[in-house]
Design a protein around this motif. Structure first.
Motif, PDB file in Angstrom:
ATOM      1  N   LEU A   1       0.827  -1.205   0.000  1.00  0.00           N
ATOM      2  CA  LEU A   1       0.000   0.000   0.000  1.00  0.00           C
ATOM      3  C   LEU A   1       0.865   1.259   0.000  1.00  0.00           C
ATOM      4  N   ARG A   2       1.942   1.255   0.770  1.00  0.00           N
ATOM      5  CA  ARG A   2       2.829   2.420   0.833  1.00  0.00           C
ATOM      6  C   ARG A   2       3.528   2.667  -0.495  1.00  0.00           C
ATOM      7  N   LEU A   3       3.969   1.608  -1.159  1.00  0.00           N
ATOM      8  CA  LEU A   3       4.619   1.770  -2.458  1.00  0.00           C
ATOM      9  C   LEU A   3       3.664   2.411  -3.461  1.00  0.00           C
TER      10      LEU A   3
ATOM     11  N   ASP B   1      -8.488   2.989   0.424  1.00  0.00           N
ATOM     12  CA  ASP B   1      -8.347   2.612  -0.984  1.00  0.00           C
ATOM     13  C   ASP B   1      -7.471   1.365  -1.068  1.00  0.00           C
ATOM     14  N   HIS B   2      -8.018   0.287  -1.615  1.00  0.00           N
ATOM     15  CA  HIS B   2      -7.263  -0.955  -1.784  1.00  0.00           C
ATOM     16  C   HIS B   2      -6.945  -1.231  -3.251  1.00  0.00           C
ATOM     17  N   SER B   3      -7.100  -0.232  -4.092  1.00  0.00           N
ATOM     18  CA  SER B   3      -6.846  -0.434  -5.516  1.00  0.00           C
ATOM     19  C   SER B   3      -5.342  -0.426  -5.796  1.00  0.00           C
ATOM     20  N   GLY B   4      -4.992  -0.821  -7.031  1.00  0.00           N
ATOM     21  CA  GLY B   4      -3.593  -0.757  -7.452  1.00  0.00           C
ATOM     22  C   GLY B   4      -2.676  -1.685  -6.706  1.00  0.00           C
ATOM     23  N   GLN B   5      -3.187  -2.840  -6.287  1.00  0.00           N
ATOM     24  CA  GLN B   5      -2.388  -3.786  -5.533  1.00  0.00           C
ATOM     25  C   GLN B   5      -1.951  -4.961  -6.411  1.00  0.00           C
ATOM     26  N   PRO B   6      -0.916  -5.681  -5.986  1.00  0.00           N
ATOM     27  CA  PRO B   6      -0.428  -6.794  -6.802  1.00  0.00           C
ATOM     28  C   PRO B   6      -1.457  -7.913  -6.909  1.00  0.00           C
ATOM     29  N   LYS B   7      -1.246  -8.778  -7.894  1.00  0.00           N
ATOM     30  CA  LYS B   7      -1.984 -10.037  -7.908  1.00  0.00           C
ATOM     31  C   LYS B   7      -1.702 -10.721  -6.577  1.00  0.00           C
ATOM     32  N   SER B   8      -2.753 -11.144  -5.875  1.00  0.00           N
ATOM     33  CA  SER B   8      -2.588 -11.568  -4.480  1.00  0.00           C
ATOM     34  C   SER B   8      -3.097 -12.978  -4.245  1.00  0.00           C
ATOM     35  N   LEU B   9      -2.357 -13.692  -3.405  1.00  0.00           N
ATOM     36  CA  LEU B   9      -2.797 -14.979  -2.885  1.00  0.00           C
ATOM     37  C   LEU B   9      -2.943 -14.850  -1.381  1.00  0.00           C
ATOM     38  N   LEU B  10      -4.161 -15.078  -0.877  1.00  0.00           N
ATOM     39  CA  LEU B  10      -4.448 -15.080   0.559  1.00  0.00           C
ATOM     40  C   LEU B  10      -4.636 -16.515   1.001  1.00  0.00           C
ATOM     41  N   ILE B  11      -3.823 -16.979   1.940  1.00  0.00           N
ATOM     42  CA  ILE B  11      -3.981 -18.321   2.489  1.00  0.00           C
ATOM     43  C   ILE B  11      -4.304 -18.185   3.973  1.00  0.00           C
TER      44      ILE B  11
ATOM     45  N   ARG C   1     -11.268 -10.049   0.093  1.00  0.00           N
ATOM     46  CA  ARG C   1     -12.471  -9.497  -0.545  1.00  0.00           C
ATOM     47  C   ARG C   1     -12.308  -8.000  -0.819  1.00  0.00           C
ATOM     48  N   ALA C   2     -11.691  -7.279   0.123  1.00  0.00           N
ATOM     49  CA  ALA C   2     -11.477  -5.842  -0.077  1.00  0.00           C
ATOM     50  C   ALA C   2     -10.585  -5.588  -1.289  1.00  0.00           C
ATOM     51  N   LEU C   3      -9.547  -6.399  -1.438  1.00  0.00           N
ATOM     52  CA  LEU C   3      -8.674  -6.254  -2.607  1.00  0.00           C
ATOM     53  C   LEU C   3      -9.439  -6.542  -3.894  1.00  0.00           C
ATOM     54  N   GLU C   4     -10.233  -7.602  -3.866  1.00  0.00           N
ATOM     55  CA  GLU C   4     -10.983  -7.985  -5.068  1.00  0.00           C
ATOM     56  C   GLU C   4     -12.019  -6.922  -5.433  1.00  0.00           C
ATOM     57  N   GLU C   5     -12.718  -6.410  -4.441  1.00  0.00           N
ATOM     58  CA  GLU C   5     -13.735  -5.385  -4.693  1.00  0.00           C
ATOM     59  C   GLU C   5     -13.119  -4.105  -5.241  1.00  0.00           C
ATOM     60  N   ALA C   6     -11.817  -3.889  -4.958  1.00  0.00           N
ATOM     61  CA  ALA C   6     -11.122  -2.705  -5.467  1.00  0.00           C
ATOM     62  C   ALA C   6     -10.543  -2.932  -6.860  1.00  0.00           C
ATOM     63  N   GLY C   7     -10.822  -4.105  -7.452  1.00  0.00           N
ATOM     64  CA  GLY C   7     -10.410  -4.352  -8.815  1.00  0.00           C
ATOM     65  C   GLY C   7      -9.130  -5.137  -8.985  1.00  0.00           C
ATOM     66  N   ASN C   8      -8.606  -5.678  -7.912  1.00  0.00           N
ATOM     67  CA  ASN C   8      -7.378  -6.463  -7.988  1.00  0.00           C
ATOM     68  C   ASN C   8      -7.691  -7.936  -8.254  1.00  0.00           C
ATOM     69  N   THR C   9      -6.703  -8.653  -8.767  1.00  0.00           N
ATOM     70  CA  THR C   9      -6.831 -10.091  -8.973  1.00  0.00           C
ATOM     71  C   THR C   9      -6.422 -10.799  -7.687  1.00  0.00           C
TER      72      THR C   9
ATOM     73  N   ALA D   1       2.378 -10.321 -14.591  1.00  0.00           N
ATOM     74  CA  ALA D   1       2.580  -9.096 -15.341  1.00  0.00           C
ATOM     75  C   ALA D   1       3.849  -8.417 -14.872  1.00  0.00           C
ATOM     76  N   PRO D   2       4.429  -7.527 -15.673  1.00  0.00           N
ATOM     77  CA  PRO D   2       5.579  -6.764 -15.207  1.00  0.00           C
ATOM     78  C   PRO D   2       5.220  -5.964 -13.970  1.00  0.00           C
ATOM     79  N   ALA D   3       6.234  -5.650 -13.166  1.00  0.00           N
ATOM     80  CA  ALA D   3       5.994  -4.884 -11.946  1.00  0.00           C
ATOM     81  C   ALA D   3       5.329  -3.547 -12.284  1.00  0.00           C
ATOM     82  N   ALA D   4       4.325  -3.180 -11.496  1.00  0.00           N
ATOM     83  CA  ALA D   4       3.588  -1.957 -11.762  1.00  0.00           C
ATOM     84  C   ALA D   4       4.406  -0.736 -11.370  1.00  0.00           C
ATOM     85  N   ARG D   5       4.251   0.334 -12.123  1.00  0.00           N
ATOM     86  CA  ARG D   5       4.904   1.586 -11.792  1.00  0.00           C
ATOM     87  C   ARG D   5       3.843   2.596 -11.385  1.00  0.00           C
TER      88      ARG D   5
END
Length: 317
Positions: free
Chosen positions: A163-165, A237-247, A263-271, A310-314
């Motif tokens: 989130l900070r990045l 805001d939880h948008s703009g986050q990496p593709k995430s695996l939650l275990i 769920r918060a990450l997914e609702e913000a449009g993340n995979t 995907a390539p690292a997001a900028r």
């Protein structure tokens, strides 16, 4: 997990350590346990200078016996921000390297209460930022091969670093793996919004009392614990986050808040992929390699790593 085993675990969970008084004893015990049997791991220790130059941040590099992937797993260990370090997590990180076929870089961030929030977070953020800006430090050319990984409090740090990045407009990791993360500030069974806190907060591996002790050592100000840099589920805001695996672990009081973060990450449009390990307790990543929860978790991790990245997001220019 059958009823007999559950009853035994409840019996042995009764005498609890007072973490606020005994955290140093717990650290010493963790070191003794990690030293048995003698290590046969291929590791390399490095140090990164902190942002203000006041101290060095140790990073231990684990090479797998057989490297099957180009990814580098940047790992932040658990322990409630108070216990755990690269020594006590060396067996778990060696297993992670071997079972994924990836290089693992374990960060020895500063611990509370000697170094309360945000000290440990700043160390993790510093290492992640430098490696993403110059991935050659990690022995790779592509920052997209760097994966943020953490367990418990370490997963909390990984989520917050990501989130900070984003907020700083910096290069971000393309993927993150969060193992039973701490994402919320309230673990009182009377007030928590999560049923798993009430169902599993007095049993098994981690209790309401223990996590409360950890929070008091990490962030003594109760109001501060609601800060998204401590409770990332509170982020606006939880948008703009990496593709995430939650275990998550079925019998863990952190189960529901980890899945809520997914769920918060997914609702913000993340995979997002979320996987619950049935019958598992908190902290299963440190179990022996033959244990079923560990095997199931790494099967899930390996499937996730095998997906196209995907390539690292900028951030914005």
């Amino acid at each position: 997990m059958n009823r007999v085993i559950r009853a035994a675990l409840r019996l042995f969970s009764a005498p609890r350590v007072n973490m606020r008084e005994d955290y140093e004893k717990v650290r010493r015990l963790q070191h003794r346990l990690a030293a048995l049997p003698p290590s046969r791991y291929h590791t390399l220790d490095r140090q990164i200078v902190s942002e203000d130059g006041s101290h060095r941040i140790p990073v231990r590099i684990f090479q797998p016996r057989e490297r099957r992937r180009d990814d580098v797993l940047l790992f932040f260990h658990g322990g409630g921000w108070v216990t755990g370090d690269i020594e006590s997590y060396t067996p778990a990180c060696a297993a992670m390297a071997d079972l994924t076929g990836c290089v693992v870089a374990s960060v020895d961030y500063r611990l509370a209460p000697e170094h309360p929030f945000p000290a440990g977070l700043e160390d993790c953020y510093r290492v992640a930022r430098l490696l993403l800006e110059d991935p050659r430090r990690a022995g790779i050319d592509d920052a997209g091969r760097i994966v943020l990984v953490g367990d418990s409090a370490g997963a909390n740090l990984a989520a917050v670093v990501s989130l900070r990045l984003r907020d700083a407009g910096l290069r971000r990791a393309s993927r993150q793996i969060l193992l039973y993360p701490v994402t919320h500030w309230d673990h009182d069974p009377a007030t928590s919004p999560f049923e798993s806190v009430r169902d599993h907060g007095s049993d098994y591996r981690l209790t309401n009392t223990e996590i409360q002790d950890y929070f008091e050592l990490y962030a003594p100000d109760p109001v501060q614990r609601r800060d998204p840099l401590i409770a990332p589920l509170n982020a606006a805001d939880h948008s703009g986050q990496p593709k995430s695996l939650l275990i998550t672990a079925e019998l863990d009081l952190l189960r529901d808040e980890g899945e809520a973060y997914g769920r918060a990450l997914e609702e913000a449009g993340n995979t997002v992929r979320t996987h619950r390990v049935d019958g598992a307790l908190h902290g299963f990543i440190t179990l022996p390699r033959f244990s079923r929860p560990l095997r199931e978790a790494y099967e899930t991790v390996n499937r996730f790593l095998d997906e196209d990245s995907a390539p690292a997001a900028r951030g914005p220019a």
